[in-house]
Design an enzyme around this catalytic site. Structure first.
Site, PDB file in Angstrom:
ATOM      1  N   SER A 224     -27.668   5.353 -14.273  1.00 48.34           N
ATOM      2  CA  SER A 224     -27.287   5.962 -13.001  1.00 48.34           C
ATOM      3  C   SER A 224     -25.781   5.885 -12.778  1.00 48.34           C
ATOM      4  O   SER A 224     -25.031   6.378 -13.603  1.00 48.34           O
ATOM      5  CB  SER A 224     -28.088   5.305 -11.886  1.00 48.34           C
ATOM      6  OG  SER A 224     -28.244   6.210 -10.843  1.00 48.34           O
ATOM      7  N   HIS A 366     -36.713   6.904 -10.840  1.00 53.66           N
ATOM      8  CA  HIS A 366     -35.330   6.602 -11.204  1.00 53.66           C
ATOM      9  C   HIS A 366     -35.205   5.120 -11.567  1.00 53.66           C
ATOM     10  O   HIS A 366     -35.295   4.257 -10.693  1.00 53.66           O
ATOM     11  CB  HIS A 366     -34.473   6.916  -9.966  1.00 53.66           C
ATOM     12  CG  HIS A 366     -33.018   6.698 -10.138  1.00 53.66           C
ATOM     13  ND1 HIS A 366     -32.240   7.486 -10.954  1.00 53.66           N
ATOM     14  CD2 HIS A 366     -32.180   5.787  -9.592  1.00 53.66           C
ATOM     15  CE1 HIS A 366     -30.989   7.076 -10.901  1.00 53.66           C
ATOM     16  NE2 HIS A 366     -30.921   6.039 -10.082  1.00 53.66           N
TER      17      HIS A 366
HETATM   18  C1  GCU Z   1     -27.392   7.263  -5.687  1.00 52.61           C
HETATM   19  C2  GCU Z   1     -26.341   8.267  -6.088  1.00 52.61           C
HETATM   20  C3  GCU Z   1     -26.458   8.649  -7.549  1.00 52.61           C
HETATM   21  C4  GCU Z   1     -26.483   7.402  -8.400  1.00 52.61           C
HETATM   22  C5  GCU Z   1     -27.564   6.476  -7.924  1.00 52.61           C
HETATM   23  C6  GCU Z   1     -27.619   5.126  -8.647  1.00 52.61           C
HETATM   24  O1  GCU Z   1     -28.649   7.853  -5.706  1.00 52.61           O
HETATM   25  O2  GCU Z   1     -26.463   9.389  -5.245  1.00 52.61           O
HETATM   26  O3  GCU Z   1     -25.376   9.475  -7.933  1.00 52.61           O
HETATM   27  O4  GCU Z   1     -26.645   7.749  -9.748  1.00 52.61           O
HETATM   28  O5  GCU Z   1     -27.357   6.175  -6.563  1.00 52.61           O
HETATM   29  O6  GCU Z   1     -26.597   4.650  -9.127  1.00 52.61           O
HETATM   30  O7  GCU Z   1     -28.712   4.560  -8.714  1.00 52.61           O
END
Ligand code: GCU
Length: 383
Positions: A224, A366
């Site tokens: 992420s 995620h």
């Molecule tokens: C949020 C953000 C993302 C990122 C994520 C993370 O959702 O909007 O861009 O990748 O956090 O780091 O888990």
């Protein structure tokens, strides 16, 4: 209701493939002055440096590489762990500049039953420190050290907070204020993601001194926001042998111009401390960017890149991630690497594993899991 949609960025995110606007990606093989790049030599001499500058200036910020000295202190050295299958090393990497310093704490497990030096996976940890517990009382799929050791690789991690707190009000209190305060005054100065990537390179400096580690086989891994960072680190620092960018989404491995899921305006509003000031100019103006994220992947060429998604993580645009990898293939082709990816993304849990491109869309949320790591290991074994 329409007004509400326009004024509320959360509601305005698009998750409908039919509503993805028509877009044209910038040609990665055409220089700003309009010259077509036809071989790897020209790519490396003229276009690659140009693309790197564009990413620095418009998105991630400059990457300072100057410091006065660096010191490696082993606070834990070669302690047998995991029933003798590995040794634990803990290293304080301290970087000095003008009487100031920053310390990066590295946790490293090295397998005992394989010939040294060994390849290593380096995680840029953006989550809780317990995920990389050196005592192994806590074991997390996010950094499955036992599994990686069993597969014959070393595994390391450092935490992003050692470089820059992940907070819009305090991000500057780490490496930025201490070593590179001038960056804070520049519109193309690095911010948190740049600082984290800088940290990965300092850990690479350490690996080059550790006889157990094959510094030519370091795979930088991030999830992420950490995955945005691992790509930027690998693009910047060609010593990284390969890159894993897990669920990295917007301003990671996903194409911005698709405007699917998270958008630039949203990321810049929620996380103003991640990218440089110039990037804010592209809020709601994706098509004005001189780059798109396929070009960031192309900067890693010819080194292997593995990008992932999760089926329920539309925020990170699984299709846009696959298409970015696909659009980077022409640069790999300059090195004689034949296209490996199909035209369309594979189905859920149908990984494509190497040798140069890895991709999968895992069923689920995620996250970074043992399933993901299993594929990274398979991928790494291919090269
Ligand atoms: C949020 C953000 C993302 C990122 C994520 C993370 O959702 O909007 O861009 O990748 O956090 O780091 O888990």
């Amino acid at each position: 209701f329409c007004l509400l949609l326009i004024s509320c960025p959360v509601l305005a995110q698009n998750y409908d493939e039919a509503k993805v606007p028509h877009y044209t990606l910038p040609d990665v093989l055409k220089t700003t002055s309009g010259k077509k790049i036809r071989n790897d030599e020209k790519w490396e001499k003229s276009r690659r440096p140009e693309v790197l500058r564009l990413f620095e200036d418009h998105i991630y910020g400059k990457m300072p590489t100057d410091y006065d000295s660096i010191r490696y202190a082993l606070t834990e050295d070669d302690r047998p762990v995991m029933d003798g299958k590995a040794v634990l090393k803990q290293v304080g990497v301290t970087v000095f500049k003008k009487k100031n310093s920053v310390q990066i704490n590295v946790v490293l497990f090295v397998p005992t039953q394989v010939k040294k030096p060994v390849p290593v996976f380096l995680l840029i940890n953006n989550r809780g420190k317990e995920n990389t517990d050196p005592t192994r009382v806590k074991k997390s799929e996010f950094w499955p050290a036992e599994m990686v050791i069993d597969s014959g690789f070393a595994i390391a991690a450092f935490h992003v907070s050692d470089l820059a707190p992940d907070n819009k009000d305090t991000y500057m209190t780490g490496v930025l204020q201490k070593l590179y305060p001038e960056q804070l005054k520049m519109d193309n100065g690095m911010k948190a993601i740049g600082a984290w990537a800088w940290g990965a390179s300092r850990v690479m400096d350490y690996f080059e001194t550790d006889k157990d580690i094959d510094a030519k086989k370091v795979i930088v891994v991030g999830h992420s926001r950490g995955g945005k960072t691992s790509l930027w680190a690998a693009a910047q620092d060609r010593r990284f042998a390969a890159c894993v960018t897990n669920c990295s989404g917007n301003t990671g491995a996903a194409l911005a111009r698709r405007q699917f899921g998270e958008r630039i305006s949203r990321i810049n509003t929620t996380f103003p401390h991640w990218f440089n000031n110039n990037y804010k100019k592209y809020n709601d103006k994706e098509n004005a960017l001189p780059v798109d994220q396929h070009m960031l992947i192309a900067l890693v060429a010819p080194r292997p890149v593995y990008a992932t998604n999760a089926s329920k993580d539309l925020w990170a645009d699984p299709r846009g991630t696959f298409l970015a990898l696909k659009a980077a293939e022409p640069v790999y082709a300059l090195y004689g690497i034949k296209p490996e990816l199909p035209k369309d993304p594979p189905g859920i849990d149908k990984p494509i594993i190497g040798p140069h491109f890895g991709y999968h869309n895992r069923e689920g949320e995620h996250n970074m899991t043992a399933y993901d790591w299993g594929n990274f290991i398979r991928f790494a074994k291919k090269f």
